[in-house]
Design a protein around this motif. Structure first.
Motif, short mmCIF file in Angstrom:
data_model
loop_
_atom_site.label_atom_id
_atom_site.label_comp_id
_atom_site.label_asym_id
_atom_site.label_seq_id
_atom_site.Cartn_x
_atom_site.Cartn_y
_atom_site.Cartn_z
N GLU A 152 0.87 -1.27 0.13
CA GLU A 152 0.04 -0.05 -0.24
C GLU A 152 0.96 1.31 0.09
O GLU A 152 1.86 1.16 0.72
N THR A 165 0.60 3.89 1.44
CA THR A 165 0.85 4.47 2.75
C THR A 165 1.71 3.77 3.73
O THR A 165 2.10 4.16 4.57
N GLU A 166 2.44 2.47 3.25
CA GLU A 166 3.42 2.21 3.87
C GLU A 166 4.68 2.20 3.46
O GLU A 166 5.79 1.73 3.69
N LYS A 181 1.92 12.34 -2.97
CA LYS A 181 1.03 12.40 -1.64
C LYS A 181 -0.40 12.12 -1.90
O LYS A 181 -1.11 11.47 -1.26
N GLY A 237 -1.23 8.70 -1.66
CA GLY A 237 -1.11 7.92 -0.53
C GLY A 237 0.31 7.61 0.01
O GLY A 237 0.53 7.29 1.01
N PHE A 238 1.26 8.09 -0.88
CA PHE A 238 2.79 8.01 -0.53
C PHE A 238 2.94 8.58 0.64
O PHE A 238 2.69 9.75 0.91
N VAL A 239 4.10 8.26 1.52
CA VAL A 239 4.65 8.91 2.59
C VAL A 239 5.70 9.69 1.96
O VAL A 239 7.03 9.10 2.05
N LEU A 278 7.73 5.95 9.31
CA LEU A 278 6.85 4.76 9.41
C LEU A 278 7.43 3.96 10.70
O LEU A 278 6.79 2.87 11.33
#
Length: 236
Positions: free
Chosen positions: A82, A84-85, A108, A111-113, A216
């Motif tokens: 994902e 977000t990870e 972003k 969903g990317f950090v 993270l």
């Protein structure tokens, strides 16, 4: 009528021929028995009922393996992560002002950090270069699926944070895949490059001395910065 006396030479030859036939019959019999036993044994090994005579596979030791291929294969049947990870830093190697910032915003939105955006100290003529460490192999392959063209480079960083370098050929309208593209299906395994080797066999490039902390995981102290190793925040 009396029979002529038997020739002793002929009798000797007959005895030799008889002994020879007996030895041949015995030899062929032993060969057939051996083949039958070997057939039963190897059939048992093939079915897994018996352990074979060789416990170790025939492989070239990693230390003796040499190749010019510098692309790491994705691990097994790994699936994309994902966004977000996945922590990522975006770097602009071009003279187009604001490119790292707009690309960071696009990522972003997916969903990317994003750990930051800045300038890359060296020119890059390609489209997208993904620089990653061994810990971030799956992350790097996931990032690559979002771009129609990309180059993956392994370095010695001990972190899952990847650097995304934007090059001269990057076009946000065509290089960044639209959301909903079939290549972004999270249930589809990574496409294995035609030429790749296990990541431990790839010779990594030196990593920059400063890698962003991975947000993270628990923050770790950063190395001291230098003008050569750390991109300046903001685009040129």
């Amino acid at each position: 009528m009396t029979q002529p006396p038997m020739d002793p030479t002929a009798s000797k030859r007959a005895t030799v021929r008889r002994h020879r036939r007996e030895r041949q019959i015995l030899l062929f019999g032993l060969i057939l028995i051996g083949m039958a036993v070997a057939g039963v044994f190897f059939a048992s090994v093939y079915k897994g009922d018996t352990e074979g005579p060789f416990a170790e596979p025939f492989v070239t030791p990693a230390s003796d393996f040499a190749t010019e291929v510098n692309v790491a294969c994705p691990p097994g049947d790994a699936l994309p992560m994902e966004p977000t990870e996945i922590p990522i830093r975006v770097l602009n190697s071009t003279d187009k002002a604001g490119l790292a910032g707009t690309t960071a915003s696009d990522l972003k939105g997916r969903g990317f950090v994003v750990t930051g955006a800045g300038n890359y100290p060296r020119p890059y003529e390609g489209s997208v270069r993904i620089i990653y460490g061994e810990k971030g192999l799956v992350e790097a392959y996931t990032i690559s699926t979002y771009f129609t063209q990309s180059e993956m480079v392994l370095d010695t960083r001990d972190s899952a944070v990847s650097d995304l370098v934007i090059g001269d050929e990057y076009d946000p309208a065509t290089t960044l895949r639209p959301q909903g593209a079939p290549e972004l299906d999270p249930e589809v395994p990574f496409v294995r490059p035609q030429q790749c080797v296990p990541v431990e066999l790839v010779a990594p490039e030196p990593a920059p001395r400063v890698i962003p902390d991975n947000p993270l995981v628990e923050a770790s102290p950063s190395a001291s910065a230098s003008a050569e190793d750390v991109p300046q925040e903001g685009d040129n």
